[in-house]
Design a protein around this motif. Structure first.
Motif, PDB file in Angstrom:
ATOM      1  N   GLN A 133       0.832  -1.212   0.000  1.00 32.78           N
ATOM      2  CA  GLN A 133       0.000   0.000   0.000  1.00 32.78           C
ATOM      3  C   GLN A 133       0.864   1.259   0.000  1.00 32.78           C
ATOM      4  O   GLN A 133       0.565   2.230  -0.702  1.00 32.78           O
ATOM      5  CB  GLN A 133      -0.916   0.012   1.220  1.00 32.78           C
ATOM      6  CG  GLN A 133      -1.913   1.170   1.230  1.00 32.78           C
ATOM      7  CD  GLN A 133      -2.900   1.083   0.090  1.00 32.78           C
ATOM      8  OE1 GLN A 133      -3.720   0.185   0.044  1.00 32.78           O
ATOM      9  NE2 GLN A 133      -2.817   2.013  -0.843  1.00 32.78           N
ATOM     10  N   ASN A 137       0.827   4.172  -2.802  1.00 32.85           N
ATOM     11  CA  ASN A 137       0.594   5.575  -2.453  1.00 32.85           C
ATOM     12  C   ASN A 137       1.709   6.468  -2.981  1.00 32.85           C
ATOM     13  O   ASN A 137       1.461   7.533  -3.556  1.00 32.85           O
ATOM     14  CB  ASN A 137       0.491   5.727  -0.936  1.00 32.85           C
ATOM     15  CG  ASN A 137      -0.806   5.183  -0.372  1.00 32.85           C
ATOM     16  OD1 ASN A 137      -1.770   4.964  -1.113  1.00 32.85           O
ATOM     17  ND2 ASN A 137      -0.845   4.945   0.921  1.00 32.85           N
ATOM     18  N   ILE A 236       5.590   9.182   3.580  1.00 32.91           N
ATOM     19  CA  ILE A 236       4.672   8.072   3.312  1.00 32.91           C
ATOM     20  C   ILE A 236       5.269   6.824   3.971  1.00 32.91           C
ATOM     21  O   ILE A 236       6.234   6.255   3.457  1.00 32.91           O
ATOM     22  CB  ILE A 236       4.508   7.826   1.799  1.00 32.91           C
ATOM     23  CG1 ILE A 236       4.023   9.103   1.094  1.00 32.91           C
ATOM     24  CG2 ILE A 236       3.560   6.666   1.542  1.00 32.91           C
ATOM     25  CD1 ILE A 236       3.905   8.955  -0.410  1.00 32.91           C
ATOM     26  N   ILE A 261       1.070  11.076   5.516  1.00 34.29           N
ATOM     27  CA  ILE A 261      -0.100  10.251   5.227  1.00 34.29           C
ATOM     28  C   ILE A 261      -0.327   9.320   6.411  1.00 34.29           C
ATOM     29  O   ILE A 261       0.573   8.549   6.766  1.00 34.29           O
ATOM     30  CB  ILE A 261       0.107   9.442   3.933  1.00 34.29           C
ATOM     31  CG1 ILE A 261       0.212  10.385   2.731  1.00 34.29           C
ATOM     32  CG2 ILE A 261      -1.028   8.454   3.727  1.00 34.29           C
ATOM     33  CD1 ILE A 261       0.433   9.678   1.413  1.00 34.29           C
TER      34      ILE A 261
END
Length: 371
Positions: A133, A137, A236, A261
Motif C-alpha cells: 500500500q 501511495n 509516506i 499520510i
C-alpha cells in the motif's frame, strides 16, 4: 568561457573540499573572508591564521596531495562528459533553494537536467521496507503531483523513494534523485535501471566526491539537501525511528512544510507519520491536499483532473467489505463472513492476484486502496 578557464575555476573548489580538517563550516568561513577558493590558496599564512588554526593554514598553503590532484583530474574529465555538471556555490545554476539553508554543499555533482533544480519541488520520502500500500501511495501521489507541475525529490533508496521516482517520471514535473554516494556510483545496485533512466530523463545530484562509496553516515547528512531543494516534504510510511523523520525534522528547521499520510494504528510503519501529525505536520489524504497548501506561491500549478462523474467503482466483494483496511487473519474473516476457511483462502488468493489485497508477515492479510 574556454575549457581552460572553466577547469581553472573549478579545480580550486575541488581542492578546497579535499583539504584535511576543512569541513563545510570551515570552508564557508574561508569563503566569507577571502571570496573565491583561488584567493584562499594565494592568501598569506598570517591572513589564514586569523580564520583557521595553524595546522589548517599550513595544509592550505601546501601543494595539493597526489590523491587530491588525481581527484581533480578525474572530476574535470567526468564533467566534460555529456550530461555531467559540477556546480559550485558561485555557479549561476546552483539551486537557489539550497542557498537558503544553513549548510549548503560547496559543490554539487549533477547528471542530467539541472534545470529541474530550479523548479518548484516536493520531497517524497518513506520506509525502505514499505508495504504494498505504501508503494502504491508513493507512486500514485508522485505521478499526480508531477503531472501538476511539481518536481519530486527523493533519495533513490528502495521502497518509497523508488516508487516516488517511478511515479514522478510519468509527469511533466519529473524527478531529482539526491544520492549518498559519488555521482559515478549506483547505489543500491538493484536501482541501476532506474538510475540510468533518471540520468537520461531527469536529474541525479550528490554532494560527495566522485568515487565515494556507500557510507552509512553520509545518508542522513544528504537528507538536508532533499528537504532543502523542496517546498515541503511528504512522508509516506515511516517507523518511529527512521531516516524519514530526520528529513522531516530538517524540513521544519529549514522552514519547509511537512506533510504525512496516516495509516493503520496497528502498523509500525504508521507510527512515524502519526508522530509527525501530532507534532503539527499536515495530514494528507489526497494529492490535492498538498497542492492546496502550496497554491499561494507565485506560479499556479496545473489542477489535478477530477474523476469522471460517470465512472463508478465496481462493487466490493463481501470479503473486502468484511476485511476493512486493517490487517486481519483469514480465520477471523471466515468467522465474519460465515464462510468455510478453505473457501476464504481460495477467494483471498483470487483477490491477491487481482491486486486488491496483500499478504503480510504472520499470515495476516490487508486490503489495498488502489484508487
Amino acid at each position: 568561457m574556454t575549457q581552460h578557464d572553466w577547469a581553472q575555476d573549478l579545480a580550486p573548489w575541488i581542492r578546497l573540499e579535499q583539504i584535511p580538517g576543512v569541513g563545510p563550516e570551515t570552508a564557508r568561513k574561508l569563503l566569507n573572508t577571502f571570496g573565491l577558493p583561488e584567493n584562499i590558496f594565494s592568501a598569506s599564512f598570517s591572513a589564514l591564521q586569523k580564520v583557521v588554526s595553524e595546522r589548517i593554514a599550513q595544509a592550505l598553503l601546501a601543494p595539493p596531495s597526489d590523491e587530491a590532484s588525481a581527484l581533480i583530474d578525474k572530476t574535470l574529465t567526468w564533467a566534460e562528459q555529456p550530461g555531467n555538471r559540477v556546480l559550485t556555490l558561485a555557479d549561476a545554476d546552483y539551486p537557489k533553494t539550497l542557498l537558503d539553508i544553513p549548510d549548503p554543499p560547496l559543490i554539487l555533482y549533477a547528471k542530467g537536467r539541472i534545470d529541474l533544480l530550479q523548479n518548484r519541488s516536493l520531497a517524497v520520502v518513506g520506509s525502505r521496507n514499505a508495504t504494498t500500500q505504501g508503494v502504491l501511495n508513493a507512486e500514485k501521489f508522485s505521478e499526480v503531483l508531477s503531472q501538476a507541475g511539481l518536481t519530486i525529490i527523493s533519495g533513490m533508496a528502495l521502497g518509497i523513494d523508488t516508487a516516488a521516482h517511478q511515479g514522478s517520471l510519468r509527469g511533466a514535473g519529473s524527478t531529482v534523485a539526491v544520492i549518498g554516494t559519488g555521482a559515478d556510483i549506483v547505489y543500491p545496485a538493484r536501482n541501476r535501471t532506474l538510475a540510468h533512466q533518471i540520468a537520461a530523463e531527469a536529474c541525479i545530484i550528490s554532494e560527495y566526491a566522485l568515487g565515494t562509496p556507500a557510507i552509512a553516515s553520509n545518508f542522513p547528512r544528504r537528507n538536508r539537501i532533499i528537504s532543502g531543494l523542496a517546498r515541503g516534504v511528504l512522508v509516506i510510511e515511516a517507523a518511529a525511528q527512521s531516516g524519514s523523520l530526520i528529513t522531516a525534522r530538517m524540513a521544519a528547521e529549514q522552514g519547509r512544510e511537512v506533510f504525512a499520510i496516516p495509516g493503520s494504528i496497528h502498523s509500525p510503519l504508521s507510527k512515524g507519520c502519526h508522530l509527525l501529525i501530532k507534532q503539527g505536520a499536515k495530514l494528507v489524504e489526497s494529492a490535492q491536499d498538498v497542492l492546496e497548501e502550496i497554491q499561494h506561491h507565485d506560479v499556479p500549478l496545473r489542477p489535478t483532473p477530477a474523476p469522471s462523474p460517470a465512472a463508478k467503482a465496481p462493487a466490493a466483494s463481501p470479503i473486502l467489505v468484511a476485511m476493512g483496511f486493517d490487517p486481519v487473519a483469514p480465520d477471523v474473516l471466515a468467522t465474519r463472513c460465515e464462510i468455510d476457511i478453505a473457501a476464504i483462502h481460495a477467494q483471498l488468493l483470487t483477490l491477491e492476484l487481482d491486486g486488491l489485497i496483500e499478504m503480510l508477515p504472520g499470515g495476516m492479510v490487508r486490503r489495498l486502496a488502489t484508487s
